[in-house]
Design a protein around this motif. Sequence first.
Motif, PDB file in Angstrom:
ATOM      1  N   MET A  79       0.838  -1.209   0.000  1.00 25.07           N
ATOM      2  CA  MET A  79       0.000   0.000   0.000  1.00 25.07           C
ATOM      3  C   MET A  79       0.870   1.256   0.000  1.00 25.07           C
ATOM      4  O   MET A  79       0.638   2.194  -0.769  1.00 25.07           O
ATOM      5  CB  MET A  79      -0.922  -0.008   1.232  1.00 25.07           C
TER       6      MET A  79
ATOM      7  N   ALA B 209      -6.411   3.946   0.722  1.00 20.60           N
ATOM      8  CA  ALA B 209      -5.718   3.783   2.010  1.00 20.60           C
ATOM      9  C   ALA B 209      -6.133   4.834   3.036  1.00 20.60           C
ATOM     10  O   ALA B 209      -5.285   5.488   3.641  1.00 20.60           O
ATOM     11  CB  ALA B 209      -4.205   3.790   1.789  1.00 20.60           C
TER      12      ALA B 209
ATOM     13  N   CYS C 112      -7.206   4.724   6.031  1.00 28.21           N
ATOM     14  CA  CYS C 112      -6.802   4.596   7.444  1.00 28.21           C
ATOM     15  C   CYS C 112      -5.287   4.652   7.614  1.00 28.21           C
ATOM     16  O   CYS C 112      -4.788   4.548   8.729  1.00 28.21           O
ATOM     17  CB  CYS C 112      -7.369   3.323   8.057  1.00 28.21           C
ATOM     18  N   GLY C 113      -4.562   4.791   6.521  1.00 28.92           N
ATOM     19  CA  GLY C 113      -3.117   4.928   6.618  1.00 28.92           C
ATOM     20  C   GLY C 113      -2.383   3.645   6.939  1.00 28.92           C
ATOM     21  O   GLY C 113      -1.228   3.676   7.355  1.00 28.92           O
TER      22      GLY C 113
ATOM     23  N   ALA D 255      -7.981  -0.857   8.951  1.00 29.55           N
ATOM     24  CA  ALA D 255      -9.253  -0.391   9.494  1.00 29.55           C
ATOM     25  C   ALA D 255     -10.140   0.287   8.463  1.00 29.55           C
ATOM     26  O   ALA D 255     -11.069   0.990   8.827  1.00 29.55           O
ATOM     27  CB  ALA D 255      -8.989   0.571  10.653  1.00 29.55           C
ATOM     28  N   CYS D 256      -9.864   0.098   7.151  1.00 29.66           N
ATOM     29  CA  CYS D 256     -10.711   0.791   6.173  1.00 29.66           C
ATOM     30  C   CYS D 256     -11.047  -0.046   4.940  1.00 29.66           C
ATOM     31  O   CYS D 256     -12.066   0.174   4.315  1.00 29.66           O
ATOM     32  CB  CYS D 256     -10.054   2.093   5.731  1.00 29.66           C
ATOM     33  N   ALA D 257     -10.201  -0.963   4.563  1.00 32.85           N
ATOM     34  CA  ALA D 257     -10.391  -1.808   3.367  1.00 32.85           C
ATOM     35  C   ALA D 257     -10.369  -1.031   2.054  1.00 32.85           C
ATOM     36  O   ALA D 257     -10.868  -1.512   1.048  1.00 32.85           O
ATOM     37  CB  ALA D 257     -11.680  -2.626   3.476  1.00 32.85           C
TER      38      ALA D 257
ATOM     39  N   CYS E 124      -7.607  -0.224   0.560  1.00 32.60           N
ATOM     40  CA  CYS E 124      -6.313  -0.537  -0.078  1.00 32.60           C
ATOM     41  C   CYS E 124      -6.396  -1.932  -0.691  1.00 32.60           C
ATOM     42  O   CYS E 124      -5.392  -2.582  -0.927  1.00 32.60           O
ATOM     43  CB  CYS E 124      -5.174  -0.470   0.934  1.00 32.60           C
TER      44      CYS E 124
ATOM     45  N   LEU F  35      -5.602  -6.979   1.561  1.00 31.94           N
ATOM     46  CA  LEU F  35      -5.434  -5.560   1.859  1.00 31.94           C
ATOM     47  C   LEU F  35      -3.951  -5.264   1.702  1.00 31.94           C
ATOM     48  O   LEU F  35      -3.110  -5.874   2.392  1.00 31.94           O
ATOM     49  CB  LEU F  35      -5.932  -5.251   3.273  1.00 31.94           C
TER      50      LEU F  35
ATOM     51  N   CYS G 168      -2.075  -2.987   2.595  1.00 31.29           N
ATOM     52  CA  CYS G 168      -1.310  -2.460   3.731  1.00 31.29           C
ATOM     53  C   CYS G 168      -0.831  -3.584   4.645  1.00 31.29           C
ATOM     54  O   CYS G 168      -0.050  -3.341   5.567  1.00 31.29           O
ATOM     55  CB  CYS G 168      -2.120  -1.443   4.531  1.00 31.29           C
TER      56      CYS G 168
HETATM   57 FE1  FES Z   1      -6.795   0.938   5.556  1.00 28.72          FE
HETATM   58 FE2  FES Z   1      -5.240  -0.900   4.405  1.00 28.72          FE
HETATM   59  S1  FES Z   1      -4.990   1.224   4.395  1.00 28.72           S
HETATM   60  S2  FES Z   1      -6.996  -1.202   5.598  1.00 28.72           S
END
Ligand code: FES
Length: 106
Positions: A25, A38, A40-41, A45-47, A49, A84, A86
């Motif tokens: 990511m 991305a 949530c960095g 926590a966001c899905a 990526c 994901l 990340c």
């Molecule tokens: Fe948020 Fe991968 S950047 S889940």
Amino acid sequence: MPKVTFIAPDGTAFPVEAPTGQTVMESAVQNGVPGIEAECGGACACATCHVYIDEAWEPKTGEPEVMEEDMLDFAYDVQPNSRLSCQIRMNEELDGLVVRVPQRQA
Ligand code: FES
């Protein structure tokens, strides 16, 4: 330096350098690869990526951890090869990795 190629939904390839230790990511974001949001960095926590791992690379990227599996439920059009990005950390073994970017993120 290891490289990752991101394939956009229209087939455009985005080859980028991805230093060992960096996540897939992070390499996308740093190089402005479209479609990897991305939000949530990298905290899983966001899905947003979400990527599809090229078949040939699945054995090397391995399986998602439980937390990643749970978060993948929120991703758009999840497939058996969904990950994901990340949660995939680059190493020399992943040099040449190919991933596909979904039509849209969650
Ligand atoms: Fe948020 Fe991968 S950047 S889940």
